[in-house]
Scaffold this motif. Structure first.
Motif, mmCIF file in Angstrom:
data_model
loop_
_atom_site.group_PDB
_atom_site.id
_atom_site.type_symbol
_atom_site.label_atom_id
_atom_site.label_comp_id
_atom_site.label_asym_id
_atom_site.label_seq_id
_atom_site.Cartn_x
_atom_site.Cartn_y
_atom_site.Cartn_z
ATOM 1 N N TRP A 76 0.825 -1.204 0.000
ATOM 2 C CA TRP A 76 0.000 0.000 0.000
ATOM 3 C C TRP A 76 0.859 1.254 0.000
ATOM 4 C CZ3 TRP A 76 -4.032 2.591 -1.165
ATOM 5 C CH2 TRP A 76 -4.316 3.803 -0.546
ATOM 6 N N PHE A 77 1.842 1.317 0.897
ATOM 7 C CA PHE A 77 2.673 2.516 0.980
ATOM 8 C C PHE A 77 3.589 2.666 -0.231
ATOM 9 C CE2 PHE A 77 1.927 1.988 5.667
ATOM 10 C CZ PHE A 77 1.109 3.092 5.776
ATOM 11 N N ALA A 78 4.052 1.561 -0.797
ATOM 12 C CA ALA A 78 4.980 1.634 -1.917
ATOM 13 C C ALA A 78 4.282 1.843 -3.255
ATOM 14 C CB ALA A 78 5.830 0.362 -1.968
ATOM 15 N N VAL A 79 3.147 1.202 -3.459
ATOM 16 C CA VAL A 79 2.536 1.187 -4.783
ATOM 17 C C VAL A 79 1.141 1.816 -4.820
ATOM 18 C CG1 VAL A 79 1.838 -0.320 -6.686
ATOM 19 C CG2 VAL A 79 3.827 -0.911 -5.311
ATOM 20 N N GLY A 80 0.331 1.562 -3.825
ATOM 21 C CA GLY A 80 -1.087 1.942 -3.893
ATOM 22 C C GLY A 80 -1.385 3.387 -3.584
ATOM 23 N N ARG A 81 -0.670 3.961 -2.673
ATOM 24 C CA ARG A 81 -0.956 5.336 -2.266
ATOM 25 C C ARG A 81 -0.241 6.301 -3.191
ATOM 26 N NH1 ARG A 81 0.423 7.627 3.660
ATOM 27 N NH2 ARG A 81 2.450 8.002 2.767
ATOM 28 N N ALA A 82 -0.952 7.327 -3.618
ATOM 29 C CA ALA A 82 -0.345 8.337 -4.482
ATOM 30 C C ALA A 82 0.674 9.134 -3.687
ATOM 31 C CB ALA A 82 -1.422 9.256 -5.039
ATOM 32 N N ARG A 83 1.743 9.494 -4.353
ATOM 33 C CA ARG A 83 2.744 10.332 -3.691
ATOM 34 C C ARG A 83 2.161 11.711 -3.489
ATOM 35 N NH1 ARG A 83 6.854 7.726 -7.329
ATOM 36 N NH2 ARG A 83 7.656 6.082 -5.988
ATOM 37 N N ARG A 84 2.679 12.419 -2.507
ATOM 38 C CA ARG A 84 2.200 13.772 -2.238
ATOM 39 C C ARG A 84 2.525 14.661 -3.430
ATOM 40 N NH1 ARG A 84 -1.398 13.056 1.491
ATOM 41 N NH2 ARG A 84 -0.586 11.970 3.281
ATOM 42 N N THR A 85 1.534 15.391 -3.892
ATOM 43 C CA THR A 85 1.731 16.270 -5.027
ATOM 44 C C THR A 85 2.329 17.589 -4.579
ATOM 45 O OG1 THR A 85 -0.462 17.199 -4.776
ATOM 46 C CG2 THR A 85 -0.265 15.249 -6.185
ATOM 47 N N HIS A 86 2.684 18.391 -5.570
ATOM 48 C CA HIS A 86 3.217 19.716 -5.259
ATOM 49 C C HIS A 86 2.178 20.536 -4.495
ATOM 50 C CE1 HIS A 86 5.309 23.497 -5.627
ATOM 51 N NE2 HIS A 86 4.260 24.017 -6.215
ATOM 52 N N GLN A 87 0.909 20.390 -4.882
ATOM 53 C CA GLN A 87 -0.159 21.131 -4.214
ATOM 54 C C GLN A 87 -0.282 20.701 -2.753
ATOM 55 O OE1 GLN A 87 -3.987 20.576 -5.953
ATOM 56 N NE2 GLN A 87 -4.914 22.231 -4.811
ATOM 57 N N ALA A 88 -0.159 19.408 -2.471
ATOM 58 C CA ALA A 88 -0.249 18.943 -1.087
ATOM 59 C C ALA A 88 0.918 19.483 -0.269
ATOM 60 C CB ALA A 88 -0.266 17.422 -1.042
ATOM 61 N N ARG A 89 2.107 19.564 -0.883
ATOM 62 C CA ARG A 89 3.247 20.122 -0.162
ATOM 63 C C ARG A 89 3.055 21.612 0.073
ATOM 64 N NH1 ARG A 89 6.930 18.552 -4.105
ATOM 65 N NH2 ARG A 89 6.292 16.427 -4.407
ATOM 66 N N ARG A 90 2.472 22.302 -0.905
ATOM 67 C CA ARG A 90 2.283 23.742 -0.772
ATOM 68 C C ARG A 90 1.251 24.064 0.305
ATOM 69 N NH1 ARG A 90 0.023 26.645 -5.817
ATOM 70 N NH2 ARG A 90 -1.926 26.093 -4.843
ATOM 71 N N TYR A 91 0.132 23.344 0.316
ATOM 72 C CA TYR A 91 -0.922 23.625 1.285
ATOM 73 C C TYR A 91 -0.693 22.923 2.611
ATOM 74 C CZ TYR A 91 -3.514 25.725 -2.500
ATOM 75 O OH TYR A 91 -3.904 26.528 -3.520
ATOM 76 N N GLY A 92 0.113 21.905 2.634
ATOM 77 C CA GLY A 92 0.356 21.164 3.864
ATOM 78 C C GLY A 92 -0.577 19.980 3.951
ATOM 79 N N SER A 93 -0.064 18.904 4.461
ATOM 80 C CA SER A 93 -0.876 17.693 4.527
ATOM 81 C C SER A 93 -1.675 17.604 5.821
ATOM 82 C CB SER A 93 0.016 16.458 4.375
ATOM 83 O OG SER A 93 0.986 16.457 5.403
ATOM 84 N N THR A 94 -1.367 18.455 6.783
ATOM 85 C CA THR A 94 -2.121 18.468 8.032
ATOM 86 C C THR A 94 -2.686 19.866 8.244
ATOM 87 O OG1 THR A 94 -0.219 19.098 9.371
ATOM 88 C CG2 THR A 94 -0.586 16.745 9.045
ATOM 89 N N PRO A 95 -3.721 19.998 9.071
ATOM 90 C CA PRO A 95 -4.285 21.331 9.314
ATOM 91 C C PRO A 95 -3.275 22.309 9.890
ATOM 92 C CG PRO A 95 -5.811 19.651 10.052
ATOM 93 C CD PRO A 95 -4.543 18.954 9.663
#
Length: 141
Positions: free
Chosen positions: A54-73
């Motif tokens: 799941w962690f290696a193949v199934g889950r999408a890598r964090r995109t540039h947008q997720a890094r820009r906005y932050g993955s946590t509140p």
């Protein structure tokens, strides 16, 4: 106690992968449908194949947008401190203050008109009372 540590670590990774798989939006899941990933993580969790897959193949890598906005509140709030709030307090909003002044002017104008109308009616009543020959004013005797 130390002999239970590997089992607890595997269990923690299994639970984390399962919850992460459940909470990941469908459009961010790669290669196979989300329900299939949930089953893989669930059935192959004890041997770590499911969570690692799941962690290696199934889950999408964090995109540039997720890094820009932050993955946590908290990351999002840290990144958006300088952005002004979309709404202002009423006493700081010039448009609201302008509307209050305009409403106040209209109310004052209406009050002046009412006072003028009241004075005119009182004057009219006084003229009627004194101009009728004093029927109501004359003493009886």
């Amino acid at each position: 106690m130390l002999r239970y540590l590997p089992f607890l670590l595997v269990l923690a990774l299994w639970i984390y992968a399962f919850i992460d798989c459940l909470l990941t939006p469908e459009e961010e899941v790669r290669h196979i449908p989300k329900p299939a990933w949930v089953l893989i993580v669930l059935f192959f969790g004890q041997v770590l194949i499911g969570p690692i897959a799941w962690f290696a193949v199934g889950r999408a890598r964090r995109t540039h947008q997720a890094r820009r906005y932050g993955s946590t509140p908290s990351e999002w709030h840290r990144n958006h401190r300088g952005v002004p709030a979309p709404q202002k307090a009423p006493d700081d909003d010039p448009e609201f203050l302008r509307s209050l002044r305009e409403e106040n002017r209209r109310d004052e104008s209406l009050l002046k008109d009412w006072e003028a109308d009241l004075r005119r009616r009182e004057e009219e009543l006084r003229r009627r009372g004194s101009g009728t020959g004093g029927e109501g004013d004359a003493p009886r005797g």
